[in-house]
Motif scaffolding. Structure first.
Motif, PDB file in Angstrom:
ATOM      1  N   PRO A   1       0.815  -1.218   0.000  1.00 36.14           N
ATOM      2  CA  PRO A   1       0.000   0.000   0.000  1.00 36.14           C
ATOM      3  C   PRO A   1       0.848   1.268   0.000  1.00 36.14           C
ATOM      4  O   PRO A   1       0.393   2.306  -0.456  1.00 36.14           O
ATOM      5  CB  PRO A   1      -0.819  -0.115   1.289  1.00 36.14           C
ATOM      6  CG  PRO A   1      -0.070  -1.057   2.164  1.00 36.14           C
ATOM      7  CD  PRO A   1       0.660  -1.995   1.248  1.00 36.14           C
ATOM      8  N   HIS A   2       2.062   1.178   0.512  1.00 35.27           N
ATOM      9  CA  HIS A   2       2.881   2.384   0.573  1.00 35.27           C
ATOM     10  C   HIS A   2       4.338   1.943   0.720  1.00 35.27           C
ATOM     11  O   HIS A   2       4.677   1.233   1.674  1.00 35.27           O
ATOM     12  CB  HIS A   2       2.479   3.248   1.779  1.00 35.27           C
ATOM     13  CG  HIS A   2       2.916   4.684   1.676  1.00 35.27           C
ATOM     14  ND1 HIS A   2       2.771   5.587   2.708  1.00 35.27           N
ATOM     15  CD2 HIS A   2       3.504   5.369   0.673  1.00 35.27           C
ATOM     16  CE1 HIS A   2       3.228   6.767   2.345  1.00 35.27           C
ATOM     17  NE2 HIS A   2       3.689   6.660   1.106  1.00 35.27           N
ATOM     18  N   ALA A   3       5.155   2.293  -0.220  1.00 38.68           N
ATOM     19  CA  ALA A   3       6.564   1.892  -0.134  1.00 38.68           C
ATOM     20  C   ALA A   3       7.407   2.788  -1.023  1.00 38.68           C
ATOM     21  O   ALA A   3       6.936   3.326  -2.020  1.00 38.68           O
ATOM     22  CB  ALA A   3       6.742   0.434  -0.571  1.00 38.68           C
ATOM     23  N   ARG A   4       8.657   2.951  -0.619  1.00 36.45           N
ATOM     24  CA  ARG A   4       9.621   3.644  -1.456  1.00 36.45           C
ATOM     25  C   ARG A   4      10.162   2.620  -2.459  1.00 36.45           C
ATOM     26  O   ARG A   4      10.399   1.466  -2.118  1.00 36.45           O
ATOM     27  CB  ARG A   4      10.770   4.157  -0.584  1.00 36.45           C
ATOM     28  CG  ARG A   4      11.361   5.467  -1.026  1.00 36.45           C
ATOM     29  CD  ARG A   4      12.532   5.886  -0.155  1.00 36.45           C
ATOM     30  NE  ARG A   4      12.236   5.967   1.277  1.00 36.45           N
ATOM     31  CZ  ARG A   4      11.591   6.972   1.859  1.00 36.45           C
ATOM     32  NH1 ARG A   4      11.178   7.990   1.141  1.00 36.45           N
ATOM     33  NH2 ARG A   4      11.367   6.971   3.158  1.00 36.45           N
ATOM     34  N   LEU A   5      10.327   3.056  -3.690  1.00 34.56           N
ATOM     35  CA  LEU A   5      10.916   2.177  -4.700  1.00 34.56           C
ATOM     36  C   LEU A   5      12.414   2.367  -4.655  1.00 34.56           C
ATOM     37  O   LEU A   5      12.926   3.430  -4.999  1.00 34.56           O
ATOM     38  CB  LEU A   5      10.417   2.565  -6.102  1.00 34.56           C
ATOM     39  CG  LEU A   5       9.006   2.152  -6.480  1.00 34.56           C
ATOM     40  CD1 LEU A   5       8.679   2.691  -7.866  1.00 34.56           C
ATOM     41  CD2 LEU A   5       8.877   0.642  -6.462  1.00 34.56           C
ATOM     42  N   LEU A   6      13.134   1.344  -4.196  1.00 32.71           N
ATOM     43  CA  LEU A   6      14.585   1.468  -4.101  1.00 32.71           C
ATOM     44  C   LEU A   6      15.241   1.082  -5.420  1.00 32.71           C
ATOM     45  O   LEU A   6      16.217   1.675  -5.838  1.00 32.71           O
ATOM     46  CB  LEU A   6      15.121   0.585  -2.969  1.00 32.71           C
ATOM     47  CG  LEU A   6      14.539   0.888  -1.585  1.00 32.71           C
ATOM     48  CD1 LEU A   6      15.103  -0.079  -0.555  1.00 32.71           C
ATOM     49  CD2 LEU A   6      14.835   2.336  -1.175  1.00 32.71           C
TER      50      LEU A   6
END
Lengths: 989, 168
Positions: free
Chosen positions: A56-61
């Protein structure tokens, strides 16, 4: 069509208003439809598939597509980097520092958000390649409810905005405070409208091509526009509108507003075509559609009414919060404003206070869904009407009668101009023909017998032909002044006559099954004295060639009032030009000419008739014969915009639509006390949509809207778990009414023609989406004798309202489903294996045997002592996912206790599980007991939550079967019982 | 029994609406995709690919089947009938198709192909259906446009007229 003096038939009755059978059906019934996915693509067209976020919510590394690109048949992978280079974020109606790109660029904000796109020879290969894209995420805290989103310290979706409240305005009309102070009663309601969708049976289709020579894009899709969103797409692609050619095919498999949400995908597929240097086609699948296309906007409302002692409402006070998902996607925040000028509903209420907030959450962006903005308002307002009647002890019809608007045209407090109607008469019609008194008797009898029977009503003013300027009410007057005014609702249609006298019509209405071609044929045939079969209607729309403008498309019930009106005007111009020519030839006054049966003659002198074809032919074959100044050839394009649609004024008064129909519904239900099932005993829907152009099609619109309203009332919800997973990912989880659940409503009509549209017609397609959820909810509340009800009224909810917990399952029967809103599964069990504890322990801790006993495991390798990495393919229901898993063994107490922990990531979601295995000698063998707890997110959770248990059981059984084989022991004997808990807290079952 | 190798294309042949047709596909290709993409028979529509919506329903050896839950290779040698094969014998609409038109039993028409195919099989098995049976049969299909009323009427009317014709 050739006329002779002896071949005279009387002029036909008018075609307009007749229940003419549809011209569309002959092709559709043969399977000869031309839907977007049917249109032939040129050789070399590639196919694509989207990689979507399981979080639902994450930084794309990192998004690593190397392995995917190496797969034979893969041509390109489009990622956020390309999107940043070749496009711009989508423009949106409020000024806030938040960016929405066609693919996620640095962060994903909802489960299902697209973040990469694979272009390959076939869809099958493209989907294979998705599994090979490695994405590293850093998960972030998320919010799924309005309450969480606006709480202090909530995780913020768009950091630069600094808050999840991205738009807020307050309004005041009349003297609401004084009215409340003076009122005998202050009656309020707190109410929520859920996320749902009308889910057309055809999903989205986009075919795009990029032309390097001029940087233009050519798109074919079943998008319902172009309307103002064509501009949004062109701006995102950085091209003039003329270099984004959008073509709509002849047929569309339903839209209901939902196909508005295709526009970000159109931009993405355009960029993919640019990157792949080939035409690219995308066909959305149902799982993608449910999870990530769009949703009706969820709304939380506090609504209060100031009510005089006699039941007259003197003021309303709305506090509305819309939940718009992860991005405010155009046309949002429009859901809050489509009804804005008409928030006082069918009632003459002079005083109004409104506070509007749009809030973002980690969910799919919201947008147009049939009824747009109406269901949210009327669910609150009409539930409140029932509460007022109950609190005052008043008869409902009497309460309605005291408050209805009586004289037309009527200017509502916030600016809507109701054009025509007779609301009290429509209610009387519904009550008289629908059996109001009889239903009350039935209720009395049922209640006397101890049954749960209730009656509900809903009165709905149904807006159609929306004002381009209404969304700008979200801005302050000063902001609007800077942006420039917006107003109107321009519709267009073109009528042409060819050199042999054949008539064609084109119109910018992008229909999706409503029968526009039939109605246009009726109108033009009647105007020109021809038969509907003589008229050829082509409603494919090409933005590079056809007449269209910012309001063109299939939305806001604009066809009957606006587009059909424009066709009537265009046909009228053709008629006038032909009549001018015929009048000269016949030596008769133009006004005296009759057009009938393909002939033109002076009134009362049919024997002097000229053929339509011959007179029309003059414009093509012999323009020299025309009067000086007359345009040669015969083609007329009419543009029409309702004069009543102005921009919002400085006092924020806005007339949001050109025409306002009326719907009065009566609903009687019986609720089964044991099962919680709601049975509709009778449903009556009385409509006044002005002049009906084709009553058969009008009834079709009512029945369809009713069925969708029924679904919203009783079955449909885009549910999310508290951890942000989407739980309605298949049509088994998102329940749509079938023929067994859909009763036939009693439909009644009145016709109060609109004085403001060319044919007096108004929209009729959205009323029941607005009225039916409220009417059914009112009836259920009446049946149960409860104050508050929540949609959808599933049996489980109804039983909760009855104060009865779901009865425990009979002994020995396990509950079939995990509790709603969870995707955590825990269980324990035991097996007996015919091998020593030492042998079993050794097998479970040896990497080589582990690789053999974990179903679907390949490439297990040690990465540290007691830590392994492996590829594991797991299937849950209809989907299979390849997880990259890390497995850790810990708390080893050889040979008796072993803890296993696994964590896997796949393109379909993440999984995390933890379990303990205990080994005890039992006779010659080992009794192995275990417990585990797993949690899954992403698509697996969305489509498989009902099937998780079965899948987990399959995996566990597979492990022990393989373990037995490995140890050359007979198949293990399983304990005959299972226990399972669901829910985050893991309570006992 | 024929062996199919994943990733390799195999010839698949069957009788489609009375004509022998052949195409090539991988074993994993769905019958719905094969009909539409390899044979150009786009009258069969795809609405969910998990067997719920019913839009892709075709007849395989006279029995209704979801083309989206059937592999193309499973239809090898079979008789497959789709909406394109329905007609009155002279190229016009058959009685069921005409009744659908008369009763406004379709709007967007996307679900219609599958419903017509289910109806053909249903009316063969159940020539005297009551409304409840018709609705139960229809519950294998999702229509979002019509509210089903016209569909139910059309089917009941055709059932009655076919009965009459067979008694005549």
């Amino acid at each position: 069509m050739q006329a002779s003096d002896t071949d005279f038939r009387p002029p036909p009755a008018g075609h307009i208003g007749q229940p003419l059978e549809r011209v569309e059906d002959a092709a559709l019934l043969r399977g000869a439809g031309r839907y977007a996915d049917d249109v032939a693509c040129r050789e070399g067209t590639l196919h694509c598939a989207f990689l979507r976020s399981p979080h639902p919510h994450a930084r794309l590394l990192e998004v690593d597509a190397r392995e995917a690109l190496a797969l034979p048949g893969v041509h390109a992978v489009l990622t956020g980097e390309d999107v940043l280079r070749w496009s711009s974020p989508f423009v949106v109606g409020v000024k806030q520092p938040m960016e929405h790109w066609c693919l996620a660029v640095d962060r994903v904000r909802y489960v299902g958000e697209p973040l990469a796109l694979v272009v390959a020879d076939s869809r099958y290969v493209a989907e294979d390649a998705l599994e090979l894209i490695r994405v590293r995420y850093e998960t972030l805290p998320h919010v799924v409810s309005i309450g969480d989103a606006i709480a202090a310290g909530a995780p913020v979706l768009h950091g630069k905005v600094g808050s999840n409240i991205v738009a807020e305005r307050s309004f005041r009309y009349g003297e609401p405070e004084a009215a409340f102070a003076a009122a005998a009663h202050r009656i309020g309601i707190d109410i929520s409208y859920p996320r749902n969708s009308c889910t057309p049976v055809e999903c989205g289709v986009v075919v795009a091509e990029y032309a390097e020579q001029d940087g233009s894009y050519d798109v074919l899709s079943n998008f319902m526009g172009p309307f103002s969103l064509h501009a949004v797409m062109a701006l995102a692609l950085g091209v003039p509108g003329t270099r984004l050619r959008h073509r709509s095919p002849r047929d569309s498999g339903g839209s209901f507003g939902v196909k508005q949400s295709l526009f970000p995908y159109i931009v993405a597929v355009c960029l993919a075509a640019r990157k792949a240097r080939a035409p690219v086609k995308w066909t959305e699948d149902r799982l993608e559609h449910l999870a990530a296309a769009t949703s009706a906007t969820a709304r939380q409302t506090r609504l209060e009414a100031a009510v005089a002692a006699d039941g007259r409402i003197t003021a309303l006070d709305y506090d509305q919060i819309d939940e718009c998902g992860a991005y405010l996607r155009a046309p949002e925040p429009a859901t809050l404003y489509r009804m804005h000028g008409a928030l006082t509903g069918a009632y003459a209420i002079a005083n109004l206070a409104v506070r509007n907030r749009s809030v973002l959450t980690n969910k799919t962006p919201t947008g147009l869904v049939r009824g747009f903005g109406g269901p949210q308002v009327y669910f609150a307002l009409e539930r409140l009407m029932q509460r007022i009647a109950a609190e005052l002890g008043m008869d409902l019809p009497e309460l309605y009668r005291r408050n209805f608007v009586r004289t037309f045209p009527y200017r509502a407090a916030a600016g809507a101009l109701y054009d025509s109607g007779d609301y009290a008469a429509a209610m009387s019609l519904a009550c008289a023909q629908g059996g109001w008194e009889e239903l009350r008797t039935r209720r009395q009898k049922a209640r006397a017998e101890g049954r749960l029977y209730g009656i509900g009503c809903a009165a709905v003013v149904e807006p159609s032909i929306s004002n381009m300027g209404y969304v700008s009410t979200a801005l302050t007057a000063a902001e609007r002044a800077r942006a420039g005014p917006k107003s109107g609702a321009i519709a267009t249609a073109t009528v042409g006559v060819d050199p042999l006298g054949a008539v064609s019509v084109i119109a910018a209405s992008t229909p999706a099954g409503q029968g526009h071609a039939t109605v246009l044929a009726q109108i033009v045939a009647e105007t020109l004295g021809l038969a509907p079969d003589d008229i050829t209607v082509n409603l494919e729309l090409d933005t590079q060639k056809d007449a269209w403008t910012v309001a063109s498309g299939n939305y806001s019930s604009r066809f009957a009032g606006a587009v059909a009106g424009a066709a009537f005007l265009a046909a009228g111009r053709i008629r006038a030009r032909i009549a001018g020519c015929a009048a000269r030839e016949l030596g008769a006054p133009q006004a005296e000419l009759v057009f009938a049966n393909g002939r033109i003659f002076p009134r009362g002198e049919p024997q002097r008739a000229l053929s339509f074809r011959r007179v029309a032919g003059v414009f093509h074959w012999s323009p020299a014969q025309l009067r000086a100044g007359e345009t040669p050839a015969l083609r007329e394009t009419a543009f029409w915009s309702p004069e009543s649609l102005a921009a919002p004024d400085d006092g924020d008064r806005i007339n949001p639509s050109a025409a306002y129909g009326f719907v009065f519904d009566l609903c009687a239900v019986e609720v089964d006390r044991d099962t919680g099932r709601v049975r509709i005993d009778r449903y009556v829907s009385a409509h006044d949509a002005g002049r009906l152009l084709n009553p058969m099609l009008a009834e079709g619109q009512i029945r369809g809207g009713f069925a969708q309203g029924l679904g919203a009332a009783l079955y449909e919800e885009f549910a999310y778990s508290t951890d942000g997973a989407f739980l309605a990912g298949t049509l088994v989880d998102y329940l749509v009414p079938t023929a067994c659940e859909t009763p036939d409503p009693v439909i009644l009509h009145m016709e109060s023609p609109s004085p403001l549209t060319p044919l007096g017609a108004k929209g009729i397609g959205e009323g029941n989406n607005m009225s039916t959820p409220a009417a059914i909810a009112n009836a259920v509340a009446d049946a149960l004798g409860v104050r508050d009800v929540t949609l959808p009224l599933t049996p489980q909810r109804v039983l909760e309202l009855l104060g009865e917990a779901e009865p425990p399952p009979p002994a020995g029967l396990r509950q079939p489903h995990p509790a709603a809103g969870t995707n955590v599964l825990a269980a324990e069990g035991s097996v007996t294996i015919a091998a020593s504890p030492e042998a079993v322990f050794a097998a479970l801790t040896d990497p080589q045997s582990l690789a053999r006993i974990i179903p679907g495991c390949s490439g297990l390798q040690g990465i540290a002592p007691d830590r392994y990495r492996a590829e594991v393919v797991l299937g849950v229901g209809p989907v299979k996912a390849r997880y990259t898993a890390e497995i850790a063994l810990s708390a080893l107490q050889p040979p008796h206790v072993l803890c296993l922990e696994g964590r896997g990531e796949s393109m379909l979601g993440a999984a995390h599980g933890k379990g303990t295995v205990r080994l005890e000698a039992a006779g010659a063998g080992t009794r192995l007991s275990y417990d585990y707890r797993t949690e899954v997110t992403g698509k697996i959770a969305a489509v498989g939550s009902r099937m998780l248990e079965g899948a987990a059981r399959g995996v566990i059984a597979g492990i022990f079967d393989r373990l037995a084989v490995l140890l050359q022991a007979p198949a293990p004997e399983r304990a005959p019982w299972w226990r399972r808990w669901t829910g985050r807290t893991g309570g006992g079952a | 029994m024929k062996r199919y190798v994943a990733g390799e294309k195999h010839a698949v042949a069957f009788t489609l609406n009375g004509r022998e047709r052949q195409g090539w596909c991988e074993p994993r290709m769905l019958l719905s995709d094969f009909l539409r993409q390899q044979l150009g028979a786009t009258g069969t529509h795809v609405g969910c690919e998990h067997g719920v919506c019913g839009a892709c329903t075709v007849l395989i050896n006279d029995e209704p089947a979801r083309a989206c839950l059937t592999l193309a290779v499973q239809a090898e040698g079979a008789r497959v009938d789709t909406v394109e094969g329905l007609h009155d014998g002279a190229g016009g609409l058959n009685d069921l198709q005409q009744a659908f038109r008369r009763h406004h039993a379709l709007q967007c028409g996307f679900c219609t192909s599958g419903i017509l195919m289910s109806c053909e099989a249903f009316l063969r098995h159940t020539p005297c259906p009551d409304e409840k049976q018709v609705r139960e049969m229809l519950s294998g299909h999702l229509c979002r446009c019509t509210g089903y009323a016209g569909i139910v009427k059309a089917i009941l009317e055709v059932a009655a007229s076919r009965r009459e014709a067979s008694h005549a």
